[in-house]
Design a protein around this motif. Sequence first.
Motif, PDB file in Angstrom:
ATOM      1  N   UNK A 286      -5.935  16.070   4.123  1.00 55.86           N
ATOM      2  CA  UNK A 286      -5.125  15.507   5.208  1.00 55.86           C
ATOM      3  C   UNK A 286      -5.604  16.038   6.561  1.00 55.86           C
ATOM      4  N   UNK A 291      -5.832   9.580   5.298  1.00 62.02           N
ATOM      5  CA  UNK A 291      -4.389   9.358   5.170  1.00 62.02           C
ATOM      6  C   UNK A 291      -3.990   9.336   3.707  1.00 62.02           C
ATOM      7  N   UNK A 292      -2.820   9.903   3.410  1.00 60.93           N
ATOM      8  CA  UNK A 292      -2.340   9.879   2.022  1.00 60.93           C
ATOM      9  C   UNK A 292      -1.985   8.469   1.584  1.00 60.93           C
ATOM     10  N   UNK A 293      -1.928   7.543   2.555  1.00 60.19           N
ATOM     11  CA  UNK A 293      -1.617   6.157   2.206  1.00 60.19           C
ATOM     12  C   UNK A 293      -2.828   5.448   1.607  1.00 60.19           C
TER      13      UNK A 293
ATOM     14  N   UNK B 139       3.851  11.712   5.993  1.00 58.06           N
ATOM     15  CA  UNK B 139       4.257  11.475   4.606  1.00 58.06           C
ATOM     16  C   UNK B 139       5.157  12.607   4.118  1.00 58.06           C
ATOM     17  N   UNK B 142       3.537  15.745   2.654  1.00 55.60           N
ATOM     18  CA  UNK B 142       2.913  16.695   3.581  1.00 55.60           C
ATOM     19  C   UNK B 142       3.971  17.400   4.430  1.00 55.60           C
TER      20      UNK B 142
END
Lengths: 362, 346
Positions: A286, A291-293, B139, B142
């Motif tokens: 991150x 992006x974690x998306x 998110x 995180x």
Amino acid sequence: MAGLKLKNIMGKIAGFFTAASRSGLLWPVIFFGLILLVNALINPGFFDIEIKDGRLSGSLIDIMNRSSYIILLAIGMTFVVATAGIDISVGAVVAISAAVSAYLIGGTLVVENGVQQYVSFMPMPVAIIAALLIATALGMWNGLLISRMGLQPIIATLILMVAGRGIAQLITSGQIITIYYKPFFFIGGGYLFGIPFSIYIVAAVLAVVMFLKKRTALGLFIQSVGINKTATRFAGINSSNIILWVYAFSGFCAGIVGLLVCSNNKSADGNNAGYNMELDAILAVVLGGTSLAGGKFYIMGSVIGGLIIQSLTTTIFSIKEIKPEANLVVKAVIVFVVCLIQSESFRKKVAGVIFLREKKSL
Amino acid sequence: MNIKNIPILSCITGGKGGNSSGSMFNFKYLLLAATIALFIIMFGIGSVSFRGFFSLKVFFDLFIDNPFLFIAAIGMTFVIITGGIDLSVGSVAALTTMITGTLVEIHGISPAVVLPFVLLVGSLIGFLIGIMVHFFKIQPFIATLGGMFLARGIALMINTDSITLNNSFFKAVSNYHIPVIGNAFITINVVIILIVVIAAIILAHYTNFGRTVYAIGGNEQSAILMGLPVGRTKILVYTISGFCSALAGVTMMFYMPSGNPLHGVGMEMDVIAAVVIGGTMLTGGSGYMLGTVFGVLILGTIATLINFQGGSVNPWWIRIINAALILVFCLLQILFEKKGRKIAKS
């Protein structure tokens, strides 16, 4: 015409700026630079690298060496995150890989004809290959649950995360296995041409991965799975298999880290090997701008993310005024700051997308 | 079997989860029924296998020994129903015990002041996480990971050693037994669990807030378009989870009167496991508070069963069995969801 020309020039400048911020490396590099700068201000000899006993030693080498665990995990994690997944089982896989290699190598000190010799239970290559194979298989298990059974990534890997340490403990019979086989120590603690061997391993994995990303369409496939799995499947790409192998690769990376940890500690501890490493690895990804998306991913960003985390730890331990316990608090602050900055840049990214469209229409 | 027809159960579980036809509900209830059935079966196996297992004492001990899991899991259920996750629960609980320990033991402040204060601190951490999740689109994984590091770090900075609570209030509370029937008793913690569970059921199933929570988990965009207060609800959900984590920390001190910066390490994963086994979907949009209660009870029963086995079973099997259960329940969820969709289509 003149107006168009001006627009072009303006566009090129704006394009350069958006490219710099869109490459994803801008913020991570700035942060890493800042941390190094702070270090240099506190400790004037920070950048010095000297040769001791034929080995390079210095803070920078130390940071690179210690960050090898996080970087390796983060490289595997980057692909997983790019497919809009997450792998929280890597810490447990590290523990299992360490347990398997320690169990297979074991090792005893035998005196033969008056000469001390180190004997391993199994040949070292067998142990290494077995540990890596098992780690990859565990990754594939994750991948199968996610791609074939339709489980959510966080749940599928949670299962292995919960079970993993139990499995590692069963392999080591609930004890810490100590290794007495010297050649094995080279992997995690040895030096080649004066540089820690683990840095070579990181470099090798990174080279392979960068080659695959730059020279093949694999990176594009992974990215497209992350953006829209169904559309990717309709485009004729086997999304399921890509997901499967991405998790397998993450498991493989965790397997390597397990070997490094086991070799460096000269023992395997099912409880503590790789503990919380998954969190650091995800954090590195991150921080690196992925992006974690899912979707676009930055492998070099993850590498720098790993370096940031490790250099931060090193910095905190080297400043005497700060208690080592503060490490977690500083880490938390960095997480928040970096995430917020990336969130602020959201608008710029939107502007960049609009601009790209304009360029295409020209 | 349709649990909806049984008045008591239907009033406990409510029926506001989900958003489609009645047949979907049946499948969701089925999952809850599966959780409850599993608990009964496991408790039954224990009762048949071990002398002295089938008793009120063993049953109450499930509550007495895991109060923090129950309370943290209730908070987590709200978060997970909105489609989020909260990794900070264990650390916030540890921070709570450390702040209480320091203020009560070292500074000599009355627990009557300190306990509300720590609950406020927990809620504040949750509130800040909620703000980050909602306003800055960070998110949940995180944002709460940052909260986890922050809370654990502050707890360690306060003191790396554990603080024993010698204050008479904590001693009195931890030793206080409320007799029920025979020699079975419950503790104050069990009363706290009951209050939290009832409050959560009312909040989730009988209020506008609860309906919004489910709507966000079902489809956040639709919830926004419907004009529901999505932002406020999301922030509140993380605040509730922060409050529950702090309350879990308080029950830790009532259970074992000490403050320790390493309390609740890895607790978040047990809590998430309990919520999942309880039938709440991690994708959000469906789940029941009562399911979560049974999820924790199942985890507790597994541990008790292994304890009753004595030394013959490696305690590491607990983790492996827990993992297997999560797997089975997730596969069941997927199966039920698919069937539910098919029926809804036809």
